[in-house]
Design an enzyme around this catalytic site. Structure first.
Site, PDB file in Angstrom:
ATOM      1  N   SER A 177       0.700  -1.155  -0.194  1.00  0.00           N
ATOM      2  CA  SER A 177       0.144  -0.137   0.322  1.00  0.00           C
ATOM      3  C   SER A 177       0.906   1.334  -0.071  1.00  0.00           C
ATOM      4  O   SER A 177       1.683   1.391  -1.031  1.00  0.00           O
ATOM      5  CB  SER A 177      -0.976  -0.063   1.151  1.00  0.00           C
ATOM      6  OG  SER A 177      -1.792   0.792   1.092  1.00  0.00           O
ATOM      7  N   ASP A 352     -10.045  -5.109  -4.182  1.00  0.00           N
ATOM      8  CA  ASP A 352      -9.419  -4.087  -3.461  1.00  0.00           C
ATOM      9  C   ASP A 352     -10.121  -2.992  -3.854  1.00  0.00           C
ATOM     10  O   ASP A 352     -10.410  -2.348  -4.700  1.00  0.00           O
ATOM     11  CB  ASP A 352      -8.148  -3.943  -3.952  1.00  0.00           C
ATOM     12  CG  ASP A 352      -7.158  -3.244  -2.801  1.00  0.00           C
ATOM     13  OD1 ASP A 352      -7.587  -2.273  -2.430  1.00  0.00           O
ATOM     14  OD2 ASP A 352      -6.056  -3.211  -2.754  1.00  0.00           O
ATOM     15  N   HIS A 383      -7.580  -5.478  -0.072  1.00  0.00           N
ATOM     16  CA  HIS A 383      -6.564  -4.482   0.209  1.00  0.00           C
ATOM     17  C   HIS A 383      -5.512  -5.044   1.336  1.00  0.00           C
ATOM     18  O   HIS A 383      -4.212  -5.077   1.106  1.00  0.00           O
ATOM     19  CB  HIS A 383      -7.085  -3.099   0.585  1.00  0.00           C
ATOM     20  CG  HIS A 383      -6.020  -2.040   0.457  1.00  0.00           C
ATOM     21  ND1 HIS A 383      -5.382  -1.789  -0.747  1.00  0.00           N
ATOM     22  CD2 HIS A 383      -5.077  -1.324   1.290  1.00  0.00           C
ATOM     23  CE1 HIS A 383      -4.336  -0.761  -0.467  1.00  0.00           C
ATOM     24  NE2 HIS A 383      -4.150  -0.463   0.897  1.00  0.00           N
TER      25      HIS A 383
END
Ligand SMILES: *[C@@H]1O[C@H](CO)[C@@H](O)[C@H](O)[C@H]1NC(C)=O
Ligand SMILES: *[C@@H]1O[C@H](CO)[C@@H](O)[C@H](O)[C@H]1NC(C)=O
Ligand SMILES: *[C@@H]1O[C@H](CO)[C@@H](O)[C@H](O)[C@H]1NC(C)=O
Ligand SMILES: *[C@@H]1O[C@H](CO)[C@@H](O)[C@H](O)[C@H]1NC(C)=O
Ligand SMILES: *[C@@H]1O[C@H](CO)[C@@H](O)[C@H](O)[C@H]1NC(C)=O
Length: 410
Positions: A177, A352, A383
């Site tokens: 991320s 996601d 995610h």
């Protein structure tokens, strides 16, 4: 606006309110929040690594701009000269994220495979609240950073420290991320770092954010209003270690099924993607919310919001006058992704809520040395399944990643 967006906005507002609460509220939440965490939800990072039979050592890394970050070296044998690999976490997160699944975690799996695992922390989180001159509790300037500074200062300081300690010209890295955003910032703005990373494995990569859907897009649209509110209230640090706000999250999110509904179904799943099978109640409320969230700055959230609204992966927008002074142009410069010459592997989940397939494909088309782009086979992959997913990391994620790492080790 629908229910989950409403819940998100309400949680943000109540967290803001509580941050400004007085000492009494603070100690109230600190006392109650102990409650229902499991053992792994309470152990600190070195204790967790030790519990799972790994050796661990701790170092402090000082960045060029004075932040002091605690990082960890974990291995089966700390003296073995195995290929170093750095794990770099996402936003509002910390090194814990790679250890929370115990013997199916990233740290454990890579150490078992013989790597010397290094786990980083970015400025502002519980292991990054130190500075050579600034005091995070008193000096607002401490919180004047976004993921740009994490990529420009924290990541290279960490990489160089590991290179020096292990006598290696280049290392392997894995980012999740915001940890991927930091990599793209670094390798596009300081090109010499491309040669210091043999292979970068990007999990749930974030550079472009043009394809968000509700409720995340609704939260993004409300971003500027929230930012003004935060600024007005003079809130620069969000969710600091054991602040009233983060303890409130722990309190609300670590109470069994009710917490699972509120924090899992009400907040996490709408943002990250719906996957209760990969993120079961016992784990989320008993382990994750003992260590998550960790602090971030207002400026990091605002910077992401600018990227959503601008439609480009660009530097922080200070407004035209300040931009002119800082960048010599009215608009902030776009990060030059064609300058990212390191080898990159992208992994994306089709469920996601933040790292969307279309955005990742655009990123992949821009990177000159893309070696692999994998859309996770399991359709419910979201995610946070890249760091927390139950059983599925071992089944779907580690095998292709270990193959790639092996290929690019030495
Ligand atoms: C409500 O949320 C659902 C699930 O996230 C989404 O599919 C839908 O488009 C949203 N509706 C509105 C009106 O935003
Ligand atoms: C609140 O905390 C501050 C700083 O820790 C302290 O100086 C003050 O006396 C406290 N106020 C109360 C009412 O306890
Ligand atoms: C992890 O530990 C559990 C419980 O001790 C055990 O059942 C499982 O087989 C272990 N898994 C791995 C991959 O070592
Ligand atoms: C976080 O806060 C707790 C409670 O105040 C403290 O015991 C712990 O040492 C802090 N962690 C770090 C890394 O500062
Ligand atoms: C971006 O980087 C590439 C490769 O280094 C270079 O050829 C190009 O001129 C750069 N573009 C800009 C706008 O700086």
């Amino acid at each position: 606006m629908n229910l989950s967006s409403a819940i998100i906005l309400l949680s943000v507002l109540s967290i803001l309110h509580i941050s400004k609460a007085d000492n009494d509220t603070d100690s109230f939440f600190t006392t109650v929040s102990e409650a229902t965490l499991s053992e792994d939800g309470k152990l600190d990072f070195p204790q967790l690594a030790t519990k799972y039979g790994l050796s661990v050592e701790q170092y402090d890394v000082t960045t060029e701009d004075g932040y002091i970050l605690t990082i960890f070296h974990v291995a089966k044998d700390l003296n073995a000269t195995n290929t170093p690999i750095l794990l770099f976490h996402g936003i509002i997160d910390s090194c814990y994220t790679f250890m929370l699944r115990g013997n199916t975690s990233w740290v454990y799996t890579l150490a078992e495979a013989g790597y010397g695992v290094w786990v980083g922390n970015n400025r502002g989180n519980l292991y990054g609240r130190k500075h050579v001159t600034l005091n995070p509790d008193k000096d607002e300037e401490f919180w004047e950073y976004s993921f740009h500074d994490i990529g420009y200062y924290d990541l290279p300081a960490t990489i160089d420290f590991i290179r020096e300690k292990t006598n290696s010209d280049s290392i392997l890295t894995v980012g999740h991320s915001q940890g991927t955003t930091a990599h793209f910032v670094l390798t596009s703005t300081r090109p010499e770092y491309n040669d210091r990373i043999k292979l970068f494995v990007a999990l749930a990569p974030i550079a472009y954010l043009n394809n968000l859907e509700p409720p995340v897009s609704i939260a993004a649209a409300a971003g500027p209003a929230i930012a003004v509110l935060l600024k007005t209230l003079n809130i620069n640090e969000l969710l600091e270690n054991h602040s009233a706000a983060s303890d409130l999250v722990t309190l609300l999110c670590s109470k069994g099924v009710v917490s699972y509904l509120a924090c899992g179904f009400g907040t996490l799943f709408p943002l990250a993607g719906f996957d209760p099978a990969g993120l079961e109640e016992e784990f989320l409320t008993g382990v994750v919310f003992g260590h998550y969230p960790s602090a971030t700055s207002r400026k990091s959230l605002v910077h992401y919001d600018q990227i959503v609204l601008r439609g480009e992966f660009a530097q922080y927008d200070y407004g035209s006058i300040q931009n002119m002074a800082k960048y010599g142009s009215v608009s902030p410069p776009v990060y030059n992704l064609t300058a990212v010459t390191t080898n990159v592997a992208l992994f994306v989940g089709s469920n996601d809520g933040v790292s969307k397939l279309k955005d990742v494909e655009r990123l992949g088309n821009t990177l000159p040395n893309l070696v692999h782009l994998e859309v996770m086979e399991l359709e419910r992959w979201n995610h946070v399944d890249f760091v927390w997913g139950k059983d599925i990391m071992s089944e779907y994620l580690y095998p292709p990643v270990l193959d790639l790492l092996k290929q690019y080790s030495n």
